[in-house]
Design an enzyme around this catalytic site. Structure first.
Site, PDB file in Angstrom:
ATOM      1  N   ASP A 174       0.861  -1.190   0.000  1.00  0.00           N
ATOM      2  CA  ASP A 174       0.000   0.000   0.000  1.00  0.00           C
ATOM      3  C   ASP A 174       0.895   1.237   0.000  1.00  0.00           C
ATOM      4  OD1 ASP A 174      -3.145   0.580   1.518  1.00  0.00           O
ATOM      5  OD2 ASP A 174      -1.737   2.141   0.929  1.00  0.00           O
ATOM      6  N   ASP A 233      -2.912   2.541  -5.995  1.00  0.00           N
ATOM      7  CA  ASP A 233      -1.947   2.567  -4.888  1.00  0.00           C
ATOM      8  C   ASP A 233      -1.883   1.283  -4.077  1.00  0.00           C
ATOM      9  OD1 ASP A 233      -4.422   2.824  -3.766  1.00  0.00           O
ATOM     10  OD2 ASP A 233      -3.852   4.364  -2.325  1.00  0.00           O
ATOM     11  N   GLU A 234      -2.391   0.192  -4.629  1.00  0.00           N
ATOM     12  CA  GLU A 234      -2.400  -1.058  -3.873  1.00  0.00           C
ATOM     13  C   GLU A 234      -2.158  -2.244  -4.773  1.00  0.00           C
ATOM     14  OE1 GLU A 234      -5.819  -2.061  -1.548  1.00  0.00           O
ATOM     15  OE2 GLU A 234      -6.116   0.026  -0.982  1.00  0.00           O
TER      16      GLU A 234
END
Length: 358
Positions: free
Chosen positions: A8, A109-110
């Site tokens: 993350d 973002d992950e």
DNA sequence: TCTGGGGTCCTAGGACCC
DNA sequence: TCTGGGGTCCTAGGACCC
């Protein structure tokens, strides 16, 4: 043993903007909408300095500027975030050849990384070194024996949020959650802490006396199936027990649908304007469908009337097509099935692809 | 707090068919 | 003819996530 790592990126959008605007370091920065807090839009990301003023994602920009008048407001620049994200995912995929790692992207973002290793902490450490070295972006890593536990573990890896009172967050950048420590870490927490349980479901569970993760874990799947749905009910119990998919899927993601929507600066009162907006969106969606290289099987239209009532209508196409004129004409047909009630705040158009059920 | 935009999946009711 | 039961598709809406 097979491990799942959930990566993350920290403050992703704000971090990307700071790389482009280093002079903004330390200042309250709010990214979202058109970057104009007098227009409709919500906060996509607030920098830590802006959060000090109570600004958080999802908050209307108008509210954000009231709370933090000195903040720098920037428009969301999706192509820039996509490019930055792709750079990070490439770094993660770089662990494939050496570590047999597989990457499943979960948004900008992950990502989940799956690997068979005796040293998941070592792999997490190398990811936390390599990503910033290659991209100047930092990240936290959750380690788990399945996707759910890895995902939740990341919450404990992040620096403690100011307003969470340090609720057990360790914030060392890495945290591990497995069958061994699931109950001790999660048992007393509210069901809302589970990935997949939101405010509505947590309230429904609470009505049935299920407030904590442990209570949910000890729930009766059949009873919940009757109350909450044949599939969702038992699934919630599984979530309470920390159970989920174990294997990370590395196959490229295939979109099920593509859509565009627009909230107008001022509500539209003339239906002709609504039709023009829908036609415009339909042409954009048709271009997206063409770019996708797969025909659309179905189109849907969404209308949000003032003040905030949302309705949807949809239609299956006579046959799957990528033809812009057909898509546009069908969208306008569907649009005209709406009851015109109030001024229109938003119009959305979505195309669904042929379902490729494996 | 007058509430974005891009998605996914599940549910339930009705149509329709055998 | 007064009425079963299963399967599948279509559609609208809801919940959730990033």
């Amino acid at each position: 043993m097979y491990w799942v790592l959930h990566v993350d990126l920290d403050q992703f959008i704000a971090a990307v903007e700071l790389l482009r605007h280093p002079e903004l370091a330390g200042r309250p920065v709010v990214v979202g909408g058109h970057g104009d807090p007098t227009r409709r839009g919500v906060v996509a990301t607030a920098s830590y300095a802006a959060r000090e003023f109570g600004v958080h994602s999802g908050m209307p920009l108008r509210t954000a500027v009231r709370r933090c008048p000195d903040a720098v407001f920037l428009p969301a620049d999706n192509p820039a975030y996509e490019a930055a994200s792709e750079g990070v995912m490439a770094v993660l995929r770089g662990f494939g050849p050496t570590d047999g790692a597989v990457v499943e992207v979960m948004g900008w973002d992950e990502a989940f990384v799956g690997a068979t290793t005796d040293d998941p902490e070592g792999l997490a450490r190398r990811i936390r070194e390599e990503v910033p070295e290659q991209t100047q972006l930092t990240c936290c890593v959750g380690i788990g024996d399945n996707l759910l536990r890895a995902k939740i573990a990341t919450e404990f890896a992040k620096p403690p949020a100011r307003d969470d009172g340090g609720a057990g967050a360790v914030g060392t950048g890495t945290f591990s959650l497995t069958a061994q420590n699931w109950d001790v870490v999660m048992g007393d927490r509210p069901t809302r802490a589970l990935w997949g349980i939101g405010a509505k479901t947590a309230a429904k569970l609470a009505e049935r006396g299920l407030h904590t993760v442990r209570e949910l874990a000890n729930g009766e799947p059949a009873a919940l199936a009757a109350d909450l749905g044949p599939s969702l009910g038992p699934w919630y119990v599984q979530l309470g027990r920390g159970l989920s998919r174990v294997q990370v899927r590395g196959e490229p993601w295939l979109a099920r649908s593509r859509g565009r929507e627009e909230t107008f600066a001022a509500d539209l009162t003339d239906w002709a304007d609504v039709r023009a907006a829908a036609a415009d969106l339909a042409r954009k969606v048709a271009a997206d469908v063409v770019a996708e290289g797969r025909p659309a099987a179905r189109v849907g239209v969404k209308v949000r009337f003032a003040p905030f009532t949302t309705r949807t209508r949809s239609a299956t196409l006579a046959e799957p097509t990528s033809d812009a004129a057909t898509i546009e004409a069908t969208v306008l047909d569907v649009l005209d099935r709406f009851t015109r009630r109030r001024p229109v705040r938003l119009v959305g158009v979505r195309a669904e692809f042929v379902t490729t059920d494996e």
